[in-house]
Write an enzyme that holds these catalytic residues in place. Sequence first.
Site, PDB file in Angstrom:
ATOM      1  N   TYR A  42       0.830  -1.202   0.000  1.00 45.30           N
ATOM      2  CA  TYR A  42       0.000   0.000   0.000  1.00 45.30           C
ATOM      3  C   TYR A  42       0.870   1.259   0.000  1.00 45.30           C
ATOM      4  O   TYR A  42       1.804   1.377   0.796  1.00 45.30           O
ATOM      5  CB  TYR A  42      -0.899  -0.013   1.231  1.00 45.30           C
ATOM      6  CG  TYR A  42      -2.112   0.888   1.165  1.00 45.30           C
ATOM      7  CD1 TYR A  42      -2.653   1.304  -0.040  1.00 45.30           C
ATOM      8  CD2 TYR A  42      -2.734   1.320   2.336  1.00 45.30           C
ATOM      9  CE1 TYR A  42      -3.786   2.111  -0.084  1.00 45.30           C
ATOM     10  CE2 TYR A  42      -3.864   2.119   2.315  1.00 45.30           C
ATOM     11  CZ  TYR A  42      -4.381   2.519   1.094  1.00 45.30           C
ATOM     12  OH  TYR A  42      -5.498   3.321   1.056  1.00 45.30           O
ATOM     13  N   SER A  83       1.058  -7.928   1.459  1.00 40.34           N
ATOM     14  CA  SER A  83       0.207  -6.899   2.044  1.00 40.34           C
ATOM     15  C   SER A  83      -0.823  -6.434   1.004  1.00 40.34           C
ATOM     16  O   SER A  83      -1.628  -7.239   0.557  1.00 40.34           O
ATOM     17  CB  SER A  83       1.058  -5.757   2.586  1.00 40.34           C
ATOM     18  OG  SER A  83       0.304  -4.947   3.453  1.00 40.34           O
ATOM     19  N   ASP A 100       0.583 -10.580  13.376  1.00 40.10           N
ATOM     20  CA  ASP A 100       0.399  -9.451  12.468  1.00 40.10           C
ATOM     21  C   ASP A 100      -0.616  -8.465  13.053  1.00 40.10           C
ATOM     22  O   ASP A 100      -1.801  -8.771  13.164  1.00 40.10           O
ATOM     23  CB  ASP A 100      -0.083  -9.962  11.103  1.00 40.10           C
ATOM     24  CG  ASP A 100       0.029  -8.928  10.007  1.00 40.10           C
ATOM     25  OD1 ASP A 100      -0.013  -7.726  10.311  1.00 40.10           O
ATOM     26  OD2 ASP A 100       0.162  -9.335   8.832  1.00 40.10           O
ATOM     27  N   HIS A 117       3.819  -8.379  10.476  1.00 33.36           N
ATOM     28  CA  HIS A 117       3.785  -7.835   9.115  1.00 33.36           C
ATOM     29  C   HIS A 117       5.212  -7.446   8.740  1.00 33.36           C
ATOM     30  O   HIS A 117       5.579  -6.268   8.736  1.00 33.36           O
ATOM     31  CB  HIS A 117       2.854  -6.627   9.089  1.00 33.36           C
ATOM     32  CG  HIS A 117       2.166  -6.407   7.785  1.00 33.36           C
ATOM     33  ND1 HIS A 117       1.125  -7.196   7.332  1.00 33.36           N
ATOM     34  CD2 HIS A 117       2.372  -5.478   6.814  1.00 33.36           C
ATOM     35  CE1 HIS A 117       0.708  -6.745   6.161  1.00 33.36           C
ATOM     36  NE2 HIS A 117       1.458  -5.710   5.826  1.00 33.36           N
TER      37      HIS A 117
END
Length: 319
Positions: free
Chosen positions: A92, A183, A273, A302
């Site tokens: 992202y 992700s 995560d 993550h």
Amino acid sequence: MPLIDMPLEQLKKYEGINPRPDDFDAYWDRALKEMKAVDPNVELVKAKFQVPFAECYDLYFTGVRGARIHAKYVKPVHTEGKHPAVVQFHGYTGNAGDWNDKLNYAALGFSVVSMDCRGQGGTSEDPGGVKGTTHQGHIIRGLDDHEDRLAFRDIFLDCAQLAGIVMELPEVDPDRVGAMGGSQGGALTIACAALEPRIKRLAPVFPFLSDYRRVWEMDMAKDAYSELRTYFRHHDPQHVREEEVFKRLGYIDIQYLAPRVRGEVLMAVGLMDTICPPSTQFAAYNKITAPKQLEIFPDFGHEHLPGFNDKAMMFLSKL
């Protein structure tokens, strides 16, 4: 071990709680029809970066709503006949990355294409023009407009359209194309394979964009999901429209695209995560009906998952 989510046995059975719109399938069938009507006007421009064993190009195509989308394309030069390809998707707000991180697959004889998501850190265009807020993120962009104007609808379509373009390149075997990413890139890998079901193998890592209501109820609307909290604070501070908002987000919830995947899946999840909660990832994984395997990292969040990139390469190399 410490827990930030459900115990593993519950995760393996979890089916998600975000509402699924009644017209979800019709929504995406209509979107695909729009995508297929677009003339992509593909352009390849030789890049300044070159290596002896591959040719590097900037690839441009026109996506839905007229956006000009950019991707980096690396083609091996010492292969005979058609060869496999892998489509890569970034995290992202990021971009397609440097040329050098695509050369490992090119050295294996793969064509490699890595897309800049529209409106994020690369050079792909974002036409904008939606009603309502565009503040802070793509999850909420278009949320107060017609559901066809959701930003991630267009990004998901860009992924599928690019995969189809790659399959039509004369040097690529359309029956040997894979997808990968982490992700947001993991979410786009699943969306791509759902909307372009000819993708044969996919390797998503801790996928984003799944089970939004679960994120909210876990009080994890922060970091990558922080725009959910920002949206409610500014535009629905008493949550009068909460059910409507989460139902609309259901259109861009990858857990409901997951059943469309036909390719074989190798997915990785870290049980610690706190960016993309494990239960949201399992909500998507548990709905995949194609052959699948999940690599679980109990003590990792993550972050880099040791050894998984090697496993993904071995998995995709079977193409």
